[in-house]
Write a protein that holds these residues in place. Structure first.
Motif, PDB file in Angstrom:
ATOM      1  N   SER A  30       0.816  -1.208   0.000  1.00 39.88           N
ATOM      2  CA  SER A  30       0.000   0.000   0.000  1.00 39.88           C
ATOM      3  C   SER A  30       0.854   1.264   0.000  1.00 39.88           C
ATOM      4  CB  SER A  30      -0.923   0.020   1.219  1.00 39.88           C
ATOM      5  OG  SER A  30      -0.166  -0.024   2.414  1.00 39.88           O
ATOM      6  N   THR A  31       2.124   1.136   0.343  1.00 38.35           N
ATOM      7  CA  THR A  31       3.042   2.281   0.343  1.00 38.35           C
ATOM      8  C   THR A  31       4.162   2.009  -0.644  1.00 38.35           C
ATOM      9  OG1 THR A  31       2.578   2.732   2.676  1.00 38.35           O
ATOM     10  CG2 THR A  31       4.555   3.718   1.734  1.00 38.35           C
ATOM     11  N   TYR A  32       4.364   2.954  -1.568  1.00 42.69           N
ATOM     12  CA  TYR A  32       5.352   2.709  -2.610  1.00 42.69           C
ATOM     13  C   TYR A  32       5.715   4.003  -3.317  1.00 42.69           C
ATOM     14  CZ  TYR A  32       1.116   3.043  -5.352  1.00 42.69           C
ATOM     15  OH  TYR A  32      -0.068   3.480  -5.886  1.00 42.69           O
ATOM     16  N   CYS A  33       6.749   3.912  -4.079  1.00 40.42           N
ATOM     17  CA  CYS A  33       7.186   4.977  -4.971  1.00 40.42           C
ATOM     18  C   CYS A  33       7.318   4.359  -6.365  1.00 40.42           C
ATOM     19  CB  CYS A  33       8.528   5.529  -4.502  1.00 40.42           C
ATOM     20  SG  CYS A  33       9.330   6.669  -5.646  1.00 40.42           S
ATOM     21  N   THR A  68       2.891  13.860 -18.276  1.00 41.53           N
ATOM     22  CA  THR A  68       1.981  13.691 -17.151  1.00 41.53           C
ATOM     23  C   THR A  68       2.036  12.244 -16.676  1.00 41.53           C
ATOM     24  OG1 THR A  68       0.483  15.379 -18.025  1.00 41.53           O
ATOM     25  CG2 THR A  68      -0.379  13.917 -16.335  1.00 41.53           C
ATOM     26  N   ILE A  69       2.281  12.075 -15.386  1.00 40.85           N
ATOM     27  CA  ILE A  69       2.314  10.733 -14.800  1.00 40.85           C
ATOM     28  C   ILE A  69       1.003  10.499 -14.046  1.00 40.85           C
ATOM     29  CG2 ILE A  69       3.426  11.464 -12.648  1.00 40.85           C
ATOM     30  CD1 ILE A  69       5.047   8.830 -12.774  1.00 40.85           C
ATOM     31  N   SER A  70       0.496   9.282 -14.143  1.00 36.11           N
ATOM     32  CA  SER A  70      -0.740   8.944 -13.449  1.00 36.11           C
ATOM     33  C   SER A  70      -0.737   7.453 -13.131  1.00 36.11           C
ATOM     34  CB  SER A  70      -1.967   9.308 -14.294  1.00 36.11           C
ATOM     35  OG  SER A  70      -1.956   8.594 -15.507  1.00 36.11           O
ATOM     36  N   GLN A  71      -1.711   7.033 -12.357  1.00 32.73           N
ATOM     37  CA  GLN A  71      -1.796   5.621 -12.024  1.00 32.73           C
ATOM     38  C   GLN A  71      -3.241   5.180 -11.934  1.00 32.73           C
ATOM     39  OE1 GLN A  71       0.220   5.052  -8.285  1.00 32.73           O
ATOM     40  NE2 GLN A  71      -0.961   6.606  -7.225  1.00 32.73           N
ATOM     41  N   ASP A  72      -3.452   3.944 -12.314  1.00 31.42           N
ATOM     42  CA  ASP A  72      -4.755   3.305 -12.202  1.00 31.42           C
ATOM     43  C   ASP A  72      -4.576   2.156 -11.215  1.00 31.42           C
ATOM     44  OD1 ASP A  72      -7.048   1.786 -12.407  1.00 31.42           O
ATOM     45  OD2 ASP A  72      -7.239   2.066 -14.574  1.00 31.42           O
ATOM     46  N   ASN A  73      -4.901   2.416  -9.961  1.00 33.14           N
ATOM     47  CA  ASN A  73      -4.640   1.415  -8.927  1.00 33.14           C
ATOM     48  C   ASN A  73      -5.420   0.124  -9.154  1.00 33.14           C
ATOM     49  OD1 ASN A  73      -2.846   3.067  -7.582  1.00 33.14           O
ATOM     50  ND2 ASN A  73      -4.423   3.987  -6.302  1.00 33.14           N
ATOM     51  N   ALA A  74      -6.610   0.255  -9.720  1.00 31.47           N
ATOM     52  CA  ALA A  74      -7.427  -0.937  -9.954  1.00 31.47           C
ATOM     53  C   ALA A  74      -6.743  -1.880 -10.936  1.00 31.47           C
ATOM     54  CB  ALA A  74      -8.803  -0.533 -10.460  1.00 31.47           C
ATOM     55  N   LYS A  75      -5.932  -1.315 -11.817  1.00 33.45           N
ATOM     56  CA  LYS A  75      -5.271  -2.130 -12.832  1.00 33.45           C
ATOM     57  C   LYS A  75      -3.783  -2.286 -12.560  1.00 33.45           C
ATOM     58  CE  LYS A  75      -8.527  -0.759 -16.459  1.00 33.45           C
ATOM     59  NZ  LYS A  75      -8.672  -0.143 -17.804  1.00 33.45           N
ATOM     60  N   ASN A  76      -3.321  -1.772 -11.394  1.00 32.14           N
ATOM     61  CA  ASN A  76      -1.885  -1.807 -11.085  1.00 32.14           C
ATOM     62  C   ASN A  76      -1.056  -1.272 -12.241  1.00 32.14           C
ATOM     63  OD1 ASN A  76      -2.139  -2.725  -8.517  1.00 32.14           O
ATOM     64  ND2 ASN A  76      -1.087  -4.659  -8.836  1.00 32.14           N
ATOM     65  N   THR A  77      -1.510  -0.178 -12.811  1.00 34.72           N
ATOM     66  CA  THR A  77      -0.872   0.381 -13.998  1.00 34.72           C
ATOM     67  C   THR A  77      -0.473   1.829 -13.771  1.00 34.72           C
ATOM     68  OG1 THR A  77      -2.153  -1.069 -15.444  1.00 34.72           O
ATOM     69  CG2 THR A  77      -1.175   0.892 -16.443  1.00 34.72           C
ATOM     70  N   MET A  78       0.716   2.159 -14.221  1.00 36.62           N
ATOM     71  CA  MET A  78       1.202   3.531 -14.196  1.00 36.62           C
ATOM     72  C   MET A  78       1.336   3.999 -15.637  1.00 36.62           C
ATOM     73  SD  MET A  78       4.699   5.046 -12.516  1.00 36.62           S
ATOM     74  CE  MET A  78       5.731   3.952 -13.482  1.00 36.62           C
TER      75      MET A  78
END
Length: 131
Positions: A30-33, A68-78
């Protein structure tokens, strides 16, 4: 086991856009970079952009206003959306993940990025920008 797989690289003309994706598997922290590094032929590796588990984003000066950087947590995708691309953006782009979120932005996209200390690296995707 954590695995990072990049996709979306390719060849475009100057001024064009590309969208890079990084899918992280085997990852439940749950915690990451997370972020992107790049390396052009004959040049040192450099940080591009970072996003941490709180959603904080950091960009290298060279890409601010264009990437632009973004993330889709549901898909584990950056995602790295790259616009207004320049020939100097030509490089292999690497997705990275570190389980320590502390100083994420500085360690990836700061003035002295940690180019070797991230826990996990993808194999890279090549981006080529022609003038």
């Amino acid at each position: 086991q954590v695995r990072l797989v990049e996709s979306g690289g390719g060849s475009v003309q100057s001024g064009g856009s590309l969208r890079l994706s990084c899918v992280a598997s085997g990852f439940t922290y749950s915690t990451y970079c997370m972020g992107w590094f790049r390396q052009a032929p004959g040049k040192e590796r450099e940080g591009v952009a970072a996003i941490d588990s709180d959603g904080s984003k950091t960009y290298a000066d060279s890409v601010k206003g264009r990437f632009t950087i973004s993330q889709d947590n549901a898909k584990n995708t950056m995602i790295l959306q790259m616009n207004s691309l320049k020939p100097e953006d030509t490089a292999t782009y690497y997705c990275v993940l570190d389980l320590d979120a502390d100083q994420c932005g500085e360690r990836v996209a700061g003035h002295l990025p940690d180019t070797t200390g991230m826990d996990y690296w993808g194999k890279g995707t090549l981006v080529t920008i022609s003038s």
